[in-house]
Design a protein around this motif. Structure first.
Motif: not given
Length: 94
Positions: A58-64
């Protein structure tokens, strides 16, 4: 008989855990663990299979990152970082 736990992400806000029974070919939902939006790609840590990575497409985007517990239930996120780009669709641990 062999039972497999299957983890599945998608365009939701959770990672689902399923139990597959090889004798009956039955697939049973075990649980749904909340994550960020759209964990569309999930990947296991290369040496520690109790750690799961998920992108937030999604916006803004992430890694978890999460720990995998009993019946595939996730704990966390134990870590999160921006992907520095919108809608990351893939990740692989090195």
């Amino acid at each position: 008989m062999v039972n497999f736990t299957i983890l599945a992400g998608g365009y939701t806000s959770f990672v689902a855990s399923y139990l597959f029974n090889s004798d009956t070919s039955a697939l049973t939902l075990l649980n749904q663990s909340p994550t960020g939006a759209n964990p569309s790609w999930i990947s296991l840590h290369p040496t520690n299979k109790s750690i799961l990575y998920a992108v937030n497409e999604d916006t803004p985007g992430a890694l978890q990152s999460f720990t995998i517990g009993h019946e595939g239930a996730l704990t966390g996120p134990i870590g999160q970082i921006s992907s520095d780009g919108n809608s990351p669709a893939f990740t692989t641990p090195l």
